[in-house]
Scaffold this active site. Structure first.
Site, PDB file in Angstrom:
ATOM      1  N   PRO A  70       0.825  -1.226   0.000  1.00 43.23           N
ATOM      2  CA  PRO A  70       0.000   0.000   0.000  1.00 43.23           C
ATOM      3  C   PRO A  70       0.845   1.258   0.000  1.00 43.23           C
ATOM      4  O   PRO A  70       1.818   1.374   0.758  1.00 43.23           O
ATOM      5  CB  PRO A  70      -0.819  -0.133   1.288  1.00 43.23           C
ATOM      6  CG  PRO A  70      -0.963  -1.623   1.456  1.00 43.23           C
ATOM      7  CD  PRO A  70       0.337  -2.203   0.975  1.00 43.23           C
ATOM      8  N   CYS A  71       0.458   2.192  -0.855  1.00 43.91           N
ATOM      9  CA  CYS A  71       1.332   3.341  -1.110  1.00 43.91           C
ATOM     10  C   CYS A  71       0.971   4.570  -0.301  1.00 43.91           C
ATOM     11  O   CYS A  71       1.718   5.540  -0.305  1.00 43.91           O
ATOM     12  CB  CYS A  71       1.271   3.707  -2.595  1.00 43.91           C
ATOM     13  SG  CYS A  71      -0.367   4.250  -3.146  1.00 43.91           S
ATOM     14  N   GLN A  72      -0.169   4.575   0.391  1.00 46.48           N
ATOM     15  CA  GLN A  72      -0.640   5.818   0.982  1.00 46.48           C
ATOM     16  C   GLN A  72       0.377   6.444   1.930  1.00 46.48           C
ATOM     17  O   GLN A  72       0.485   7.647   2.042  1.00 46.48           O
ATOM     18  CB  GLN A  72      -1.964   5.609   1.718  1.00 46.48           C
ATOM     19  CG  GLN A  72      -3.140   5.377   0.788  1.00 46.48           C
ATOM     20  CD  GLN A  72      -3.315   3.923   0.421  1.00 46.48           C
ATOM     21  OE1 GLN A  72      -2.399   3.119   0.576  1.00 46.48           O
ATOM     22  NE2 GLN A  72      -4.480   3.572  -0.071  1.00 46.48           N
ATOM     23  N   PHE A  74       3.498   6.565   1.610  1.00 42.93           N
ATOM     24  CA  PHE A  74       4.585   7.210   0.873  1.00 42.93           C
ATOM     25  C   PHE A  74       4.091   8.368   0.017  1.00 42.93           C
ATOM     26  O   PHE A  74       4.862   9.236  -0.361  1.00 42.93           O
ATOM     27  CB  PHE A  74       5.264   6.204  -0.059  1.00 42.93           C
ATOM     28  CG  PHE A  74       5.856   5.028   0.649  1.00 42.93           C
ATOM     29  CD1 PHE A  74       6.839   5.197   1.599  1.00 42.93           C
ATOM     30  CD2 PHE A  74       5.419   3.746   0.373  1.00 42.93           C
ATOM     31  CE1 PHE A  74       7.389   4.116   2.244  1.00 42.93           C
ATOM     32  CE2 PHE A  74       5.973   2.653   1.024  1.00 42.93           C
ATOM     33  CZ  PHE A  74       6.954   2.847   1.962  1.00 42.93           C
TER      34      PHE A  74
END
Length: 382
Positions: A70-72, A74
């Site tokens: 999950p990128c949130q 970053f």
């Protein structure tokens, strides 16, 4: 291959389109995204679960692992809090690598991941004495438009290999006038023209399907996702003032919200309209809200007799901009499907990576940069 943090299956879709890849396990924590994945690629190998709960002994040995934690945490849209637990999920990815022993693994993430502390730790593990010391890493930015996706979506890609260093793939497309030997970027016109300009409904069909013992909304065809909204009169008036490539700065004062009036710089794509002759900007999870980005339909003519489409893009149009094929199937509510579309790896970008990796995995590459392979939109029919 194993697909981790698989979402709705954008990455698997691209690898399957490249032929020669077989998913034997996918892991996804979100029920509706896992259902979408299962609807397209089969439920038998799909694990709807928290990745941390899957025992080591259930991880199969494979040639390849793909996925994007999950990128949130970053993203430059978030707080970039290094203590965000989502930032630690890459360690679960590494656990899978340690037990599956793939020849190659691929990580996709937002562009800011490249400068994060987590990425630095990942690199450290690929040095002597680290958990990934047998792997050589190649990393950098790939722009989705450079690989046939009609979207300017910039992402960090990491390719790790224990069969010799593998470079990142080279572009298969280029912006108009930059490289004469490559096809031009695909534009919004390539994928949006020809679709009905006026959606006939604001709702998905009433339908339920069982996955993992639970009924979820679906299964929906891509055409079912051509759903509109009911904007206010104020919103419609705002839409009419926005030209292609424009945004909130094109609005007269009486149509500006207080926050826009007081904020004279930044957020330039807010209330923006796409351009027919360019790829879209990044399609995020709230593409149906023009106040969140450049999501107005590109058709616009200023004069009173002109022809304008004054609405945000639909779910189907967003899926096309992400390069999902029209035969892809979907599960979930409107909001859940929007989240799946916005969070997905564009299948055409994944396909380009897959085609690039195939000769290395087969042992037929010399570990030099291969020639660019045209995308399926550019290849002749058949």
């Amino acid at each position: 291959m194993i697909d981790l943090f698989a979402g709705c299956g954008g990455m698997t879709s691209g690898f399957m389109a490249a032929k020669g890849f077989k998913p034997v396990m996918s892991v996804e924590f979100d029920l509706r995204a896992a259902a979408t994945y299962a609807a397209n690629f089969g439920e038998s190998h799909t694990r709807y679960a928290d990745i941390a709960t899957i025992p080591d002994e259930e991880i199969p040995e494979v040639d390849l692992i793909i996925g994007g934690p999950p990128c949130q945490g970053f993203s430059n849209l978030g707080s970039r809090n290094v203590l965000d637990p989502r930032n630690k999920l890459w360690k679960e990815y590494i656990r899978f690598v340690r037990h599956a022993k793939p020849k190659v693994f691929v990580i996709e993430n937002v562009d800011r991941f490249f400068s994060s502390s987590e990425f630095a730790l990942l690199q450290a593990e690929a040095t002597p004495g680290g958990l990934l010391e047998s792997y050589e890493l190649s990393s950098g930015f790939l722009l989705a438009a450079d690989f046939g996706v009609p979207q300017r979506r910039k992402r960090t890609i990491v390719i790790a290999s224990r069969i010799g260093k593998i470079p990142l793939p080279v572009p298969t497309h280029a912006r108009t006038g930059t490289l004469d030997d490559l096809p031009e970027w695909h534009t919004t016109r390539d994928v949006l023209s020809g679709l009905p300009e006026t959606p006939v409904t604001t709702e998905l069909p009433a339908s339920l399907e069982e996955f993992f013992g639970v009924d979820v909304p679906g299964i929906f065809k891509s055409s079912d996702l051509h759903i509109g909204r009911n904007p206010t009169a104020m919103s419609l008036e705002r839409y009419r003032h926005i030209p292609p490539g424009g945004g909130r700065f094109n609005l007269p004062d009486h149509l500006l919200s207080r926050c826009w009036r007081e904020k004279k710089t930044g957020t330039t794509d807010v209330m923006g309209r796409m351009r027919w002759d360019m790829p879209s900007l990044t399609v995020r999870t709230e593409f149906f809200k023009p106040e969140k980005g450049q999501y107005l339909h590109p058709q616009w003519e200023r004069d009173d007799n002109g022809h304008s489409v004054d609405r945000p893009i639909t779910h189907w149009e967003a899926a096309r901009l992400q390069s999902f094929p029209d035969d892809f199937q979907w599960c979930g509510t409107k909001l859940q499907i929007a989240k799946q579309i916005g969070n997905a790896v564009p299948p055409m970008l994944a396909e380009a990576i897959a085609r690039h990796l195939k000769p290395y995995l087969r042992g037929t590459a010399r570990h030099t940069t291969p020639k660019a392979v045209p995308c399926r939109l550019c290849r002749p029919a058949g």
